[in-house]
Design a protein around this motif. Structure first.
Motif, PDB file in Angstrom:
ATOM      1  N   SER A 178       0.818  -1.215   0.000  1.00 40.24           N
ATOM      2  CA  SER A 178       0.000   0.000   0.000  1.00 40.24           C
ATOM      3  C   SER A 178       0.853   1.267   0.000  1.00 40.24           C
ATOM      4  CB  SER A 178      -0.937  -0.008   1.209  1.00 40.24           C
ATOM      5  OG  SER A 178      -0.196   0.032   2.425  1.00 40.24           O
ATOM      6  N   GLU A 182       0.501   4.159  -2.743  1.00 43.46           N
ATOM      7  CA  GLU A 182       0.173   5.540  -2.371  1.00 43.46           C
ATOM      8  C   GLU A 182       1.221   6.508  -2.908  1.00 43.46           C
ATOM      9  OE1 GLU A 182      -2.435   6.693  -0.982  1.00 43.46           O
ATOM     10  OE2 GLU A 182      -3.418   5.005  -0.007  1.00 43.46           O
ATOM     11  N   GLN A 201      -9.263   4.305   3.136  1.00 45.51           N
ATOM     12  CA  GLN A 201      -8.880   3.186   3.983  1.00 45.51           C
ATOM     13  C   GLN A 201     -10.104   2.462   4.542  1.00 45.51           C
ATOM     14  OE1 GLN A 201      -6.273   0.559   6.093  1.00 45.51           O
ATOM     15  NE2 GLN A 201      -6.037   1.903   4.331  1.00 45.51           N
ATOM     16  N   GLN A 204     -11.803   0.472   1.882  1.00 50.17           N
ATOM     17  CA  GLN A 204     -11.120  -0.796   1.633  1.00 50.17           C
ATOM     18  C   GLN A 204     -11.438  -1.822   2.721  1.00 50.17           C
ATOM     19  OE1 GLN A 204      -7.033  -0.700   0.187  1.00 50.17           O
ATOM     20  NE2 GLN A 204      -7.185   1.521  -0.021  1.00 50.17           N
ATOM     21  N   GLN A 226      -7.351  -7.488  -4.859  1.00 50.61           N
ATOM     22  CA  GLN A 226      -6.504  -7.036  -3.768  1.00 50.61           C
ATOM     23  C   GLN A 226      -5.052  -7.299  -4.148  1.00 50.61           C
ATOM     24  OE1 GLN A 226      -4.902  -9.253  -1.400  1.00 50.61           O
ATOM     25  NE2 GLN A 226      -4.482  -7.860   0.297  1.00 50.61           N
ATOM     26  N   ASN A 227      -4.124  -6.564  -3.550  1.00 52.76           N
ATOM     27  CA  ASN A 227      -2.732  -6.616  -3.995  1.00 52.76           C
ATOM     28  C   ASN A 227      -1.946  -7.823  -3.504  1.00 52.76           C
ATOM     29  OD1 ASN A 227      -2.584  -5.797  -1.303  1.00 52.76           O
ATOM     30  ND2 ASN A 227      -0.923  -4.333  -1.658  1.00 52.76           N
ATOM     31  N   SER A 274      -1.920  -4.130   2.885  1.00 50.60           N
ATOM     32  CA  SER A 274      -2.982  -4.556   1.968  1.00 50.60           C
ATOM     33  C   SER A 274      -3.576  -3.356   1.236  1.00 50.60           C
ATOM     34  CB  SER A 274      -4.078  -5.280   2.746  1.00 50.60           C
ATOM     35  OG  SER A 274      -5.194  -5.543   1.929  1.00 50.60           O
ATOM     36  N   TYR A 275      -3.965  -3.580  -0.006  1.00 46.31           N
ATOM     37  CA  TYR A 275      -4.595  -2.523  -0.795  1.00 46.31           C
ATOM     38  C   TYR A 275      -5.671  -3.156  -1.659  1.00 46.31           C
ATOM     39  CZ  TYR A 275      -4.803   2.039  -3.098  1.00 46.31           C
ATOM     40  OH  TYR A 275      -5.202   3.271  -3.548  1.00 46.31           O
TER      41      TYR A 275
END
Length: 386
Positions: A178, A182, A201, A204, A226-227, A274-275
Motif C-alpha cells: 500500500s 500511495e 482506507q 477498503q 486485492q494486492n 494490503s490494498y
C-alpha cells in the motif's frame, strides 16, 4: 509423474508461496491465519434461543434471496428447491426448518461456544468523477500489470488461494504494497476521487461503498481484487504506538486520531500493506453484493470464515447490540472478509450510511452461532491447525 520431481518442484515453489500468498481468499483482503479444528456440536431445536416472528421472516427471506445462486449447489440446492413455494408465514417456516435442517452449535478448536461478533456497513463518502482540488484521493480499479495465478489445479490443498504479483522479465514478484501504491500510483483506471485518505482506507476495510457526487448522484463501487499483501488492522498499529488502548479502538476513535494527527496519516496507512481495488457497480437501491454475489440484507446477512461455514448457509445468531440489548435472529452467510477468521466468528452487515456505520464501528460483542445444516449431508471438512 515422478514423485521425486514433484518434491523438487514443491521445494522451489514454497518460497514463492511464502512471498505471494496473502489476502487472497475469494473476496478476502488478507491471508487468514490457520485455526484449530472446529467442532460442530449436534443440538436440538429446543437449544436455540427464541426469535421474534419478524426476525424469523426477515432472516429466512435473506437466506432464500440467495437461492438463485444456489440452485446447483451440492449442499443447498435441494433445500432451496424445497423452499421455492413455501408460504411466508412464521408457522410454515418453522415447520420447514425442522423438517429439512438439523442444528449444530459451533465450537472453537479450544471447545468454546462463544466468539467475536463484529459489524460492517456500506459507507457513503464525498467525491468526484474527476480530480479536483478537494477530491484528490484516487479509488483504483484493477491494475493492468497485476497477474493473478490459481494453483489449485496442481495443489488441491490451495483451493481458493491466489497468487498476485507482477512480472519483471520472466520472474513473478509480489505486487506493490500500500505504501508504494500511495507513493507511486499504479497502472489502473481511476473509478472516482475521494476527499480524504482515511475514507479510502475505511472503504477498503468495508469492501464496498458509495461516492456522493456534487450533482446528488451516488456512485456504487465494490471489491474487485486485492494486492496480495496481508491485511493488518490500523487500529492495532495505534495500540502498538501507545496512541490508543485496545478496548478504545473503533472507527470513531481512529477517525478522531487521524484528524488530530494529519501529518502521521501516511505512517498509519503504511502500517497496513494490503490494498483493495474496486469496480463500479450498477446503480440500484439494493444492498451491496457480498462474496456470494447476491445483495446483502441489512441486519440479516453476515460475513463468515468460509473454511468453517460454507457460503449460502443459514445460521442462528445470538449476540447483543453495542448498547447491550439482545440480538437473536436467523442470518445468512453471504460474504467473507479478511479479518473474519475463526470458528465462532461473524461480521453482521448493518446497512448503508452513517447510522449503520456507528453500529458497525462500535460492535465488538461476544456471541454464539448455530449452523442449520441440511439433513443427511456430511458436515464441512475443516482444516486442522498445523
Amino acid at each position: 509423474m515422478n514423485p521425486r520431481f514433484n518434491r523438487r518442484r514443491l521445494a522451489w515453489t514454497l518460497p514463492l508461496l511464502a512471498a505471494l500468498l496473502a489476502g487472497c481468499n475469494g473476496g478476502d483482503s488478507t491471508q487468514p491465519e490457520p485455526h484449530a479444528l472446529a467442532t460442530y456440536a449436534s443440538a436440538s431445536w429446543d437449544a436455540l434461543p427464541a426469535v421474534a416472528d419478524n426476525d424469523l421472516l426477515a432472516g429466512f427471506g435473506a437466506w432464500r434471496s440467495a437461492c438463485t445462486r444456489l440452485k446447483a449447489d451440492p449442499v443447498w440446492g435441494g433445500t432451496c428447491l424445497a423452499a421455492a413455494d413455501l408460504p411466508q408465514t412464521p408457522a410454515a417456516i418453522r415447520a420447514f426448518l425442522k423438517e429439512h435442517l438439523q442444528v449444530y452449535g459451533l465450537r472453537s478448536g479450544e471447545g468454546s461456544d462463544k466468539g467475536l461478533i463484529t459489524g460492517y456497513y456500506e459507507p457513503v463518502y464525498p467525491g468526484s468523477l474527476t480530480r479536483t482540488d478537494s477530491a484528490h484521493v484516487p479509488v483504483y480499479g484493477v491494475p493492468e500489470d497485476m497477474i493473478v495465478v490459481a494453483l489449485d489445479s496442481l495443489y488441491p490443498e490451495l483451493k481458493g488461494k491466489r497468487l498476485r504479483g507482477r512480472l519483471e522479465g520472466r520472474v513473478l514478484k509480489p505486487y506493490d504494497d500500500s505504501a508504494s501504491i500511495e507513493a507511486k500510483g499504479v497502472k489502473a483506471p481511476v473509478i472516482a476521487w475521494l476527499t480524504d485518505p482515511m475514507d479510502l482506507q475505511f472503504l477498503q476495510i468495508q469492501g464496498s461503498g458509495r461516492v456522493q457526487l456534487e450533482d446528488g448522484r451516488q456512485l456504487r463501487i465494490g471489491y474487485a481484487d486485492q494486492n496480495g499483501h496481508p491485511y493488518r488492522p490500523i487500529g492495532r498499529w495505534l495500540v502498538e504506538q501507545g496512541e490508543l488502548k485496545k478496548e478504545e479502538v473503533t472507527m470513531g476513535t481512529i477517525s478522531a486520531w487521524a484528524k488530530a494527527n494529519p501529518t502521521r496519516i501516511p505512517e498509519l496507512l503504511a502500517s497496513n500493506p494490503s490494498y483493495v481495488f474496486f469496480n463500479r457497480n450498477p446503480d440500484s437501491n439494493e444492498g451491496p453484493r457480498g462474496s456470494l454475489n447476491v445483495p446483502l440484507t441489512s441486519g440479516y446477512s453476515v460475513a463468515v470464515d468460509r473454511k468453517v461455514i460454507p457460503l449460502g448457509s443459514l445460521l442462528w445468531l445470538s449476540t447483543t447490540r453495542p448498547d447491550g440489548t439482545a440480538l437473536v435472529r436467523p442470518v445468512a452467510a453471504q460474504d467473507t472478509g479478511g479479518a473474519i477468521t475463526g470458528e465462532v466468528r461473524a461480521d453482521l452487515f448493518w446497512g448503508t450510511g452513517d447510522a449503520a456505520g456507528h453500529l458497525a464501528g462500535d460492535m465488538k460483542q461476544q456471541g454464539q452461532i448455530w449452523m442449520l445444516w441440511p439433513k443427511g449431508l456430511a458436515l464441512p471438512d475443516v482444516p486442522q491447525k498445523p
